[in-house]
Write an enzyme that holds these catalytic residues in place. Structure first.
Site, PDB file in Angstrom:
ATOM      1  N   CYS A   3      32.859  32.952  45.249  1.00 25.65           N
ATOM      2  CA  CYS A   3      33.453  33.179  43.929  1.00 25.65           C
ATOM      3  C   CYS A   3      32.378  33.131  42.840  1.00 25.65           C
ATOM      4  O   CYS A   3      31.658  32.147  42.705  1.00 25.65           O
ATOM      5  CB  CYS A   3      34.527  32.120  43.672  1.00 25.65           C
ATOM      6  SG  CYS A   3      35.128  32.120  41.981  1.00 25.65           S
ATOM      7  N   CYS A   6      32.708  30.230  40.399  1.00 26.71           N
ATOM      8  CA  CYS A   6      32.279  28.975  41.031  1.00 26.71           C
ATOM      9  C   CYS A   6      30.762  28.858  40.977  1.00 26.71           C
ATOM     10  O   CYS A   6      30.210  27.800  40.653  1.00 26.71           O
ATOM     11  CB  CYS A   6      32.732  28.928  42.493  1.00 26.71           C
ATOM     12  SG  CYS A   6      34.439  28.442  42.753  1.00 26.71           S
ATOM     13  N   ASP A  29      31.250  35.519  27.974  1.00 23.11           N
ATOM     14  CA  ASP A  29      31.774  36.652  28.732  1.00 23.11           C
ATOM     15  C   ASP A  29      30.720  37.766  28.735  1.00 23.11           C
ATOM     16  O   ASP A  29      30.077  38.056  27.724  1.00 23.11           O
ATOM     17  CB  ASP A  29      33.076  37.158  28.102  1.00 23.11           C
ATOM     18  CG  ASP A  29      33.835  38.090  29.033  1.00 23.11           C
ATOM     19  OD1 ASP A  29      34.917  37.688  29.510  1.00 23.11           O
ATOM     20  OD2 ASP A  29      33.346  39.208  29.288  1.00 23.11           O
ATOM     21  N   HIS A  45      37.340  25.231  42.378  1.00 30.19           N
ATOM     22  CA  HIS A  45      38.026  26.520  42.398  1.00 30.19           C
ATOM     23  C   HIS A  45      39.540  26.377  42.303  1.00 30.19           C
ATOM     24  O   HIS A  45      40.163  25.632  43.071  1.00 30.19           O
ATOM     25  CB  HIS A  45      37.680  27.317  43.666  1.00 30.19           C
ATOM     26  CG  HIS A  45      38.253  28.701  43.629  1.00 30.19           C
ATOM     27  ND1 HIS A  45      37.607  29.745  43.009  1.00 30.19           N
ATOM     28  CD2 HIS A  45      39.441  29.182  44.055  1.00 30.19           C
ATOM     29  CE1 HIS A  45      38.362  30.824  43.078  1.00 30.19           C
ATOM     30  NE2 HIS A  45      39.481  30.511  43.705  1.00 30.19           N
ATOM     31  N   ASN A  83      44.809  35.185  31.158  1.00 27.80           N
ATOM     32  CA  ASN A  83      45.410  36.240  31.970  1.00 27.80           C
ATOM     33  C   ASN A  83      45.714  35.657  33.348  1.00 27.80           C
ATOM     34  O   ASN A  83      44.849  35.023  33.960  1.00 27.80           O
ATOM     35  CB  ASN A  83      44.456  37.430  32.090  1.00 27.80           C
ATOM     36  CG  ASN A  83      44.187  38.096  30.754  1.00 27.80           C
ATOM     37  OD1 ASN A  83      45.059  38.146  29.900  1.00 27.80           O
ATOM     38  ND2 ASN A  83      42.972  38.589  30.562  1.00 27.80           N
ATOM     39  N   GLY A  89      47.102  40.832  34.101  1.00 24.61           N
ATOM     40  CA  GLY A  89      45.823  41.503  33.888  1.00 24.61           C
ATOM     41  C   GLY A  89      44.609  40.691  34.316  1.00 24.61           C
ATOM     42  O   GLY A  89      43.486  40.955  33.882  1.00 24.61           O
ATOM     43  N   HIS A  94      39.476  33.384  39.584  1.00 31.63           N
ATOM     44  CA  HIS A  94      39.121  31.975  39.353  1.00 31.63           C
ATOM     45  C   HIS A  94      39.630  31.679  37.945  1.00 31.63           C
ATOM     46  O   HIS A  94      39.232  32.377  36.994  1.00 31.63           O
ATOM     47  CB  HIS A  94      37.598  31.792  39.456  1.00 31.63           C
ATOM     48  CG  HIS A  94      37.113  30.384  39.207  1.00 31.63           C
ATOM     49  ND1 HIS A  94      36.359  29.680  40.128  1.00 31.63           N
ATOM     50  CD2 HIS A  94      37.243  29.562  38.140  1.00 31.63           C
ATOM     51  CE1 HIS A  94      36.054  28.484  39.640  1.00 31.63           C
ATOM     52  NE2 HIS A  94      36.591  28.394  38.419  1.00 31.63           N
ATOM     53  N   HIS A  96      40.373  31.043  34.316  1.00 31.48           N
ATOM     54  CA  HIS A  96      39.483  31.016  33.161  1.00 31.48           C
ATOM     55  C   HIS A  96      40.282  31.189  31.887  1.00 31.48           C
ATOM     56  O   HIS A  96      41.232  31.969  31.841  1.00 31.48           O
ATOM     57  CB  HIS A  96      38.386  32.092  33.260  1.00 31.48           C
ATOM     58  CG  HIS A  96      38.895  33.456  33.591  1.00 31.48           C
ATOM     59  ND1 HIS A  96      39.278  33.828  34.858  1.00 31.48           N
ATOM     60  CD2 HIS A  96      39.102  34.550  32.810  1.00 31.48           C
ATOM     61  CE1 HIS A  96      39.687  35.087  34.858  1.00 31.48           C
ATOM     62  NE2 HIS A  96      39.605  35.548  33.613  1.00 31.48           N
ATOM     63  N   HIS A  98      39.986  32.486  28.126  1.00 31.88           N
ATOM     64  CA  HIS A  98      39.168  33.254  27.195  1.00 31.88           C
ATOM     65  C   HIS A  98      39.274  32.589  25.823  1.00 31.88           C
ATOM     66  O   HIS A  98      40.380  32.440  25.294  1.00 31.88           O
ATOM     67  CB  HIS A  98      39.686  34.690  27.042  1.00 31.88           C
ATOM     68  CG  HIS A  98      39.611  35.527  28.277  1.00 31.88           C
ATOM     69  ND1 HIS A  98      38.635  36.496  28.459  1.00 31.88           N
ATOM     70  CD2 HIS A  98      40.399  35.569  29.375  1.00 31.88           C
ATOM     71  CE1 HIS A  98      38.837  37.101  29.630  1.00 31.88           C
ATOM     72  NE2 HIS A  98      39.900  36.560  30.193  1.00 31.88           N
TER      73      HIS A  98
HETATM   74  P1  AMP Z   1      40.295  38.563  33.325  1.00 28.34           P
HETATM   75  O1  AMP Z   1      40.741  39.974  33.140  1.00 28.34           O
HETATM   76  O2  AMP Z   1      41.099  37.592  32.496  1.00 28.34           O
HETATM   77  O3  AMP Z   1      40.208  38.166  34.774  1.00 28.34           O
HETATM   78  O4  AMP Z   1      38.860  38.481  32.697  1.00 28.34           O
HETATM   79  C1  AMP Z   1      37.690  38.413  33.441  1.00 28.34           C
HETATM   80  C2  AMP Z   1      36.565  38.373  32.467  1.00 28.34           C
HETATM   81  O5  AMP Z   1      35.422  37.964  33.142  1.00 28.34           O
HETATM   82  C3  AMP Z   1      36.256  39.707  31.789  1.00 28.34           C
HETATM   83  O6  AMP Z   1      36.337  39.550  30.376  1.00 28.34           O
HETATM   84  C4  AMP Z   1      34.836  40.007  32.253  1.00 28.34           C
HETATM   85  O7  AMP Z   1      34.067  40.635  31.258  1.00 28.34           O
HETATM   86  C5  AMP Z   1      34.323  38.631  32.589  1.00 28.34           C
HETATM   87  N1  AMP Z   1      33.258  38.567  33.591  1.00 28.34           N
HETATM   88  C6  AMP Z   1      33.255  39.149  34.809  1.00 28.34           C
HETATM   89  N2  AMP Z   1      32.128  38.826  35.474  1.00 28.34           N
HETATM   90  C7  AMP Z   1      31.416  38.016  34.650  1.00 28.34           C
HETATM   91  C8  AMP Z   1      30.175  37.347  34.763  1.00 28.34           C
HETATM   92  N3  AMP Z   1      29.402  37.450  35.860  1.00 28.34           N
HETATM   93  N4  AMP Z   1      29.759  36.598  33.717  1.00 28.34           N
HETATM   94  C9  AMP Z   1      30.501  36.503  32.617  1.00 28.34           C
HETATM   95  N5  AMP Z   1      31.681  37.090  32.443  1.00 28.34           N
HETATM   96  C10 AMP Z   1      32.146  37.848  33.449  1.00 28.34           C
END
Ligand code: AMP
Length: 112
Positions: A3, A6, A29, A45, A83, A89, A94, A96, A98
């Site tokens: 992940c 992670c 992000d 996780h 989300n 969406g 994992h 998170h 925002h």
């Molecule tokens: P979600 O749609 O809520 O799952 O959002 C996932 C978020 O993770 C998106 O805003 C991506 O731009 C962000 N994201 C994906 N990979 C990475 C990464 N390696 N480092 C930082 N942000 C990431």
């Protein structure tokens, strides 16, 4: 451990952590949607908010948001989005939060 969040949260991938304690980490992000766009994640996780059964961890995540928002000077306000699942969406499996801010944010939900 495959992940990506992670690996970031636990230091396996070198990324600037804006916040870190024993349970929670935060980082920028990679595709920011606003001047400030930070992801706040549990170090252990958890797939999504749907699977979060730990009230202490839930509190730790929200508390981290407050600490970061204050440190970033977001006194005018900000938005927290979690989300969850495919209808929600969620792209990265994992949990998170925002933390989005740094400008006046528009409407949040699409019109039906
Ligand atoms: P979600 O749609 O809520 O799952 O959002 C996932 C978020 O993770 C998106 O805003 C991506 O731009 C962000 N994201 C994906 N990979 C990475 C990464 N390696 N480092 C930082 N942000 C990431």
């Amino acid at each position: 451990m495959t992940c990506i969040f992670c690996k970031i949260a636990n230091g396996e991938i070198s990324t600037e952590l804006l916040y870190s304690d024993d349970k929670v980490a935060a980082f920028r992000d990679i595709r920011p949607q606003a001047p400030l766009h930070i992801l706040v994640v549990p170090k252990a996780h958890v797939d999504s908010l749907w699977e979060l059964d730990d009230p202490e961890l839930a509190g730790a995540l929200l508390h981290a948001v407050t600490v970061i928002a204050r440190a970033e000077g977001l006194a005018r306000g900000y938005r927290v989005i979690v989300n969850t699942g495919s209808d929600g969406g969620q792209e990265v499996p994992h949990l998170h939060l925002h933390l989005i801010g740094g400008t006046a944010l528009g409407a949040m939900l699409p019109k039906h």
